[in-house]
Design a protein around this motif. Structure first.
Motif, PDB file in Angstrom:
ATOM      1  N   ASN A  71       0.818  -1.209   0.000  1.00  0.00           N
ATOM      2  CA  ASN A  71       0.000   0.000   0.000  1.00  0.00           C
ATOM      3  C   ASN A  71       0.852   1.259   0.000  1.00  0.00           C
ATOM      4  OD1 ASN A  71      -2.835   1.215   0.442  1.00  0.00           O
ATOM      5  ND2 ASN A  71      -1.618   2.154   2.052  1.00  0.00           N
ATOM      6  N   ALA A  72       1.898   1.287   0.832  1.00  0.00           N
ATOM      7  CA  ALA A  72       2.739   2.485   0.926  1.00  0.00           C
ATOM      8  C   ALA A  72       3.488   2.727  -0.377  1.00  0.00           C
ATOM      9  CB  ALA A  72       3.723   2.343   2.082  1.00  0.00           C
ATOM     10  N   ALA A  73       4.054   1.669  -0.951  1.00  0.00           N
ATOM     11  CA  ALA A  73       4.763   1.813  -2.217  1.00  0.00           C
ATOM     12  C   ALA A  73       3.814   2.292  -3.307  1.00  0.00           C
ATOM     13  CB  ALA A  73       5.406   0.483  -2.611  1.00  0.00           C
ATOM     14  N   ASN A  74       2.585   1.773  -3.306  1.00  0.00           N
ATOM     15  CA  ASN A  74       1.613   2.190  -4.314  1.00  0.00           C
ATOM     16  C   ASN A  74       1.256   3.662  -4.167  1.00  0.00           C
ATOM     17  OD1 ASN A  74      -0.566   1.574  -6.412  1.00  0.00           O
ATOM     18  ND2 ASN A  74      -1.767   2.381  -4.705  1.00  0.00           N
ATOM     19  N   GLU A  75       1.079   4.129  -2.936  1.00  0.00           N
ATOM     20  CA  GLU A  75       0.742   5.545  -2.748  1.00  0.00           C
ATOM     21  C   GLU A  75       1.834   6.446  -3.301  1.00  0.00           C
ATOM     22  OE1 GLU A  75      -0.183   6.163   1.371  1.00  0.00           O
ATOM     23  OE2 GLU A  75      -2.174   5.267   1.208  1.00  0.00           O
ATOM     24  N   GLU A  76       3.087   6.075  -3.085  1.00  0.00           N
ATOM     25  CA  GLU A  76       4.192   6.872  -3.625  1.00  0.00           C
ATOM     26  C   GLU A  76       4.220   6.816  -5.151  1.00  0.00           C
ATOM     27  OE1 GLU A  76       6.085   8.891  -1.949  1.00  0.00           O
ATOM     28  OE2 GLU A  76       5.188   8.311  -0.028  1.00  0.00           O
ATOM     29  N   CYS A  77       3.979   5.644  -5.717  1.00  0.00           N
ATOM     30  CA  CYS A  77       3.991   5.505  -7.178  1.00  0.00           C
ATOM     31  C   CYS A  77       2.850   6.273  -7.820  1.00  0.00           C
ATOM     32  CB  CYS A  77       3.922   4.025  -7.563  1.00  0.00           C
ATOM     33  SG  CYS A  77       5.396   3.078  -7.151  1.00  0.00           S
ATOM     34  N   VAL A  78       1.681   6.273  -7.180  1.00  0.00           N
ATOM     35  CA  VAL A  78       0.547   7.033  -7.717  1.00  0.00           C
ATOM     36  C   VAL A  78       0.852   8.530  -7.670  1.00  0.00           C
ATOM     37  CG1 VAL A  78      -1.857   7.687  -7.302  1.00  0.00           C
ATOM     38  CG2 VAL A  78      -1.184   5.277  -7.237  1.00  0.00           C
ATOM     39  N   ASP A  79       1.435   8.995  -6.565  1.00  0.00           N
ATOM     40  CA  ASP A  79       1.830  10.406  -6.486  1.00  0.00           C
ATOM     41  C   ASP A  79       2.760  10.766  -7.645  1.00  0.00           C
ATOM     42  OD1 ASP A  79       0.373  11.000  -4.241  1.00  0.00           O
ATOM     43  OD2 ASP A  79       2.045  10.791  -2.841  1.00  0.00           O
ATOM     44  N   ALA A  80       3.751   9.907  -7.898  1.00  0.00           N
ATOM     45  CA  ALA A  80       4.722  10.169  -8.964  1.00  0.00           C
ATOM     46  C   ALA A  80       4.042  10.165 -10.328  1.00  0.00           C
ATOM     47  CB  ALA A  80       5.841   9.132  -8.915  1.00  0.00           C
ATOM     48  N   PHE A  81       3.125   9.235 -10.538  1.00  0.00           N
ATOM     49  CA  PHE A  81       2.421   9.174 -11.823  1.00  0.00           C
ATOM     50  C   PHE A  81       1.571  10.414 -12.048  1.00  0.00           C
ATOM     51  CE2 PHE A  81      -1.686   8.010 -13.855  1.00  0.00           C
ATOM     52  CZ  PHE A  81      -1.222   7.880 -15.167  1.00  0.00           C
ATOM     53  N   LEU A  82       0.807  10.818 -11.032  1.00  0.00           N
ATOM     54  CA  LEU A  82      -0.055  11.989 -11.182  1.00  0.00           C
ATOM     55  C   LEU A  82       0.751  13.270 -11.378  1.00  0.00           C
ATOM     56  CD1 LEU A  82      -2.803  11.213  -8.506  1.00  0.00           C
ATOM     57  CD2 LEU A  82      -2.946  10.930 -10.987  1.00  0.00           C
ATOM     58  N   ALA A  83       2.008  13.252 -10.894  1.00  0.00           N
ATOM     59  CA  ALA A  83       2.894  14.404 -11.092  1.00  0.00           C
ATOM     60  C   ALA A  83       3.642  14.334 -12.417  1.00  0.00           C
ATOM     61  CB  ALA A  83       3.894  14.496  -9.943  1.00  0.00           C
ATOM     62  N   GLY A  84       3.393  13.302 -13.198  1.00  0.00           N
ATOM     63  CA  GLY A  84       4.052  13.152 -14.495  1.00  0.00           C
ATOM     64  C   GLY A  84       5.481  12.666 -14.413  1.00  0.00           C
ATOM     65  N   LEU A  85       5.836  12.000 -13.300  1.00  0.00           N
ATOM     66  CA  LEU A  85       7.223  11.583 -13.085  1.00  0.00           C
ATOM     67  C   LEU A  85       7.470  10.117 -13.392  1.00  0.00           C
ATOM     68  CD1 LEU A  85       7.880  13.487  -9.727  1.00  0.00           C
ATOM     69  CD2 LEU A  85       8.482  14.193 -12.054  1.00  0.00           C
ATOM     70  N   THR A  86       6.426   9.366 -13.693  1.00  0.00           N
ATOM     71  CA  THR A  86       6.598   7.968 -14.052  1.00  0.00           C
ATOM     72  C   THR A  86       5.422   7.532 -14.907  1.00  0.00           C
ATOM     73  OG1 THR A  86       7.198   5.777 -13.167  1.00  0.00           O
ATOM     74  CG2 THR A  86       5.387   6.926 -12.073  1.00  0.00           C
ATOM     75  N   SER A  87       5.513   6.336 -15.485  1.00  0.00           N
ATOM     76  CA  SER A  87       4.470   5.861 -16.393  1.00  0.00           C
ATOM     77  C   SER A  87       3.394   5.080 -15.646  1.00  0.00           C
ATOM     78  CB  SER A  87       5.080   4.957 -17.470  1.00  0.00           C
ATOM     79  OG  SER A  87       5.526   3.732 -16.900  1.00  0.00           O
ATOM     80  N   PHE A  88       2.293   4.864 -16.301  1.00  0.00           N
ATOM     81  CA  PHE A  88       1.168   4.143 -15.720  1.00  0.00           C
ATOM     82  C   PHE A  88       1.550   2.704 -15.371  1.00  0.00           C
ATOM     83  CE2 PHE A  88      -2.749   1.613 -16.140  1.00  0.00           C
ATOM     84  CZ  PHE A  88      -3.584   2.275 -15.250  1.00  0.00           C
ATOM     85  N   VAL A  89       2.175   2.001 -16.314  1.00  0.00           N
ATOM     86  CA  VAL A  89       2.504   0.592 -16.069  1.00  0.00           C
ATOM     87  C   VAL A  89       3.583   0.439 -15.013  1.00  0.00           C
ATOM     88  CG1 VAL A  89       1.758  -0.190 -18.346  1.00  0.00           C
ATOM     89  CG2 VAL A  89       4.132   0.524 -17.997  1.00  0.00           C
ATOM     90  N   SER A  90       4.393   1.482 -14.807  1.00  0.00           N
ATOM     91  CA  SER A  90       5.456   1.370 -13.812  1.00  0.00           C
ATOM     92  C   SER A  90       4.913   1.366 -12.392  1.00  0.00           C
ATOM     93  CB  SER A  90       6.466   2.509 -13.973  1.00  0.00           C
ATOM     94  OG  SER A  90       5.940   3.729 -13.477  1.00  0.00           O
ATOM     95  N   ILE A  91       3.661   1.794 -12.207  1.00  0.00           N
ATOM     96  CA  ILE A  91       3.094   1.838 -10.857  1.00  0.00           C
ATOM     97  C   ILE A  91       3.127   0.441 -10.244  1.00  0.00           C
ATOM     98  CG2 ILE A  91       1.008   2.237  -9.489  1.00  0.00           C
ATOM     99  CD1 ILE A  91       0.232   4.426 -11.492  1.00  0.00           C
ATOM    100  N   VAL A  92       2.462  -0.510 -10.874  1.00  0.00           N
ATOM    101  CA  VAL A  92       2.397  -1.863 -10.314  1.00  0.00           C
ATOM    102  C   VAL A  92       3.747  -2.569 -10.438  1.00  0.00           C
ATOM    103  CG1 VAL A  92       1.254  -4.108 -10.469  1.00  0.00           C
ATOM    104  CG2 VAL A  92      -0.073  -2.010 -10.746  1.00  0.00           C
ATOM    105  N   ASP A  93       4.488  -2.305 -11.515  1.00  0.00           N
ATOM    106  CA  ASP A  93       5.815  -2.918 -11.649  1.00  0.00           C
ATOM    107  C   ASP A  93       6.724  -2.516 -10.495  1.00  0.00           C
ATOM    108  OD1 ASP A  93       4.970  -4.051 -13.988  1.00  0.00           O
ATOM    109  OD2 ASP A  93       6.122  -2.725 -15.313  1.00  0.00           O
TER     110      ASP A  93
END
Length: 425
Positions: A351-373
């Motif tokens: 959950n914690a890793a996902n919250e950070e990845c979602v923040d990064a995605f919404l900020a345009g700092l990473t891709s959609f598929v990289s969230i779960v990866d």
């Protein structure tokens, strides 16, 4: 899990609403306003992003306690309240990261936890402690919309619920899927249940291949076809991480093994979930897409609130589809099963890793598929990382273990993504 009972007392139920300015909280207050003979709001808590709305809610409900997590919002909240109350006494104000936890422990009949994210864990534990024998809210029900607190702190929540009379007595699920399951489970005994079937809308990218998902933008991910939710939950719905968390939640709430909790894609979102029994019968709970029914049922559990939400129109032709989940394009549910089976702090790491990845995605700092990866990589590394307490059993897991695992997972996810701290509270 059998249906939770609810405190019996004369007059309306005293309700504490945590996350009152969010989608769940706003709708909960609409349910309360429509049934003043049943419910009375005594306390409101919010993050502090909209102090004007919180002040309006406090004045409209007559709440005696009002809290904001962000202390910087307190002056604006006080100013809005003073202007609206025109010389009348202000409610008791609370501010800071522990403010919602304080309100969760107040005398009440129902505490609705509609906070988003794992920050809802401490209020969940406080509400259950208050509901235990001798507590300030002995016999109260926790109407739980904050799935993250159960996922992240599963063993801690189960233990706290046990002290409050058991999960079945102390917790009424508010997520539409788990509310549906709880309703369907009224149709049979626990030993008659074969499996639980959670429905998923499929999100905005139903039917897309993994290759096509590589170019998804935040704007596309936030355009959910059925539900209006906050940005984090909407993104989680698009990746199906939300459904993975719900699988873990169902496993914990209803005490069934992970392999007896299934997911099926149902784009119309009319059937909210199903229970299959050993004789081959399946019971489904259906209603038009609306959170008002599960919210009202959580507040009034086990009683239904008349006219809480819309009913299905059986005079109109309609078609309901049910499709298998594509685990290759959307591996989040498969990952959640692995994490839920591992237990310990693994769900907190996910959950914690996902919250950070979602923040990064919404900020345009990473891709959609990289969230779960990225989440999958962090979960794998956590199994052998020091200070993550990955091997702890439910009996010796502490809140400090969970919080430590979260801190590690957030830092590691940011390292993998190569992004700075998101400043999450």
């Amino acid at each position: 899990m059998t249906p939770a009972t609810s405190p019996r007392r004369d007059g309306p139920r005293r309700v504490v609403v945590l996350g009152s300015t969010g989608s769940i909280g706003v709708q909960a207050l609409e349910v309360v306003a429509a049934a003043p003979d049943r419910f009375r709001v005594t306390a409101l808590a919010a993050g502090g992003s909209d102090p004007a709305l919180l002040a309006r809610q406090a004045v409209a409900t007559g709440a005696e306690h009002v809290a904001v997590a962000d202390e910087r919002a307190l002056p604006a909240l006080r100013e809005h309240l003073a202007a609206a109350l025109a010389g009348r006494p202000l409610p008791e104000l609370h501010a800071g990261p522990d403010a919602a936890t304080t309100l969760a422990g107040l005398p009440a009949d129902v505490v609705l936890n509609g906070i988003t994210g794992s920050v809802g864990l401490a209020p969940t534990l406080a509400a259950l402690a208050a509901a235990a024998p001798g507590g300030a809210a002995e016999g109260a029900v926790l109407a739980l919309a904050n799935k993250e607190s159960l996922v992240v702190g599963g063993p801690l929540v189960l233990a706290a619920a046990g002290r409050a009379g058991g999960m079945a007595r102390a917790v009424a699920p508010v997520d539409s899927e788990h509310s549906a399951l709880a309703q369907c489970l009224r149709g049979g005994r626990a030993d008659e249940v074969r499996r639980l079937v959670l429905t998923a809308s499929g999100g905005p990218f139903r039917g897309w291949s993994r290759e096509r998902l590589a170019d998804v933008t935040p704007e596309q991910a936030l355009a959910h076809p059925t539900w209006a939710m906050g940005p984090v939950i909407t993104t989680n719905s698009a990746t199906l991480v939300n459904k993975g968390l719900e699988v873990i939640e169902a496993h914990l709430l209803f005490d069934l093994p992970m392999d007896r909790v299934d997911v099926v894609v149902h784009p119309q979102s009319v059937v909210h979930s199903m229970v299959e029994f050993v004789d081959g019968a399946t019971l489904a709970q259906a209603s038009p897409p609306s959170m008002r029914i599960p919210i009202a049922l959580g507040l009034g559990w086990p009683d239904r609130v008349p006219d809480a939400g819309p009913a299905c129109d059986w005079t109109t032709a309609q078609t309901w589809e049910f499709l298998p989940l594509d685990d290759d394009a959307f591996p989040a549910v498969r990952l959640a099963r692995q994490v839920g089976t591992a237990g310990g702090t693994s769900p907190a790491v996910l959950n914690a890793a996902n919250e950070e990845c979602v923040d990064a995605f919404l900020a345009g700092l990473t891709s959609f598929v990289s969230i779960v990866d990225t989440v999958a990589r962090v979960v794998e590394e956590a199994a052998s990382a020091p200070d993550v307490a990955a091997g702890r059993t439910a009996d010796d897991l502490s809140l400090d273990d969970v919080l430590g695992a979260e801190r590690w997972a957030r830092a590691r996810a940011r390292e993998v993504l190569g992004v700075p701290a998101a400043g999450r509270a």
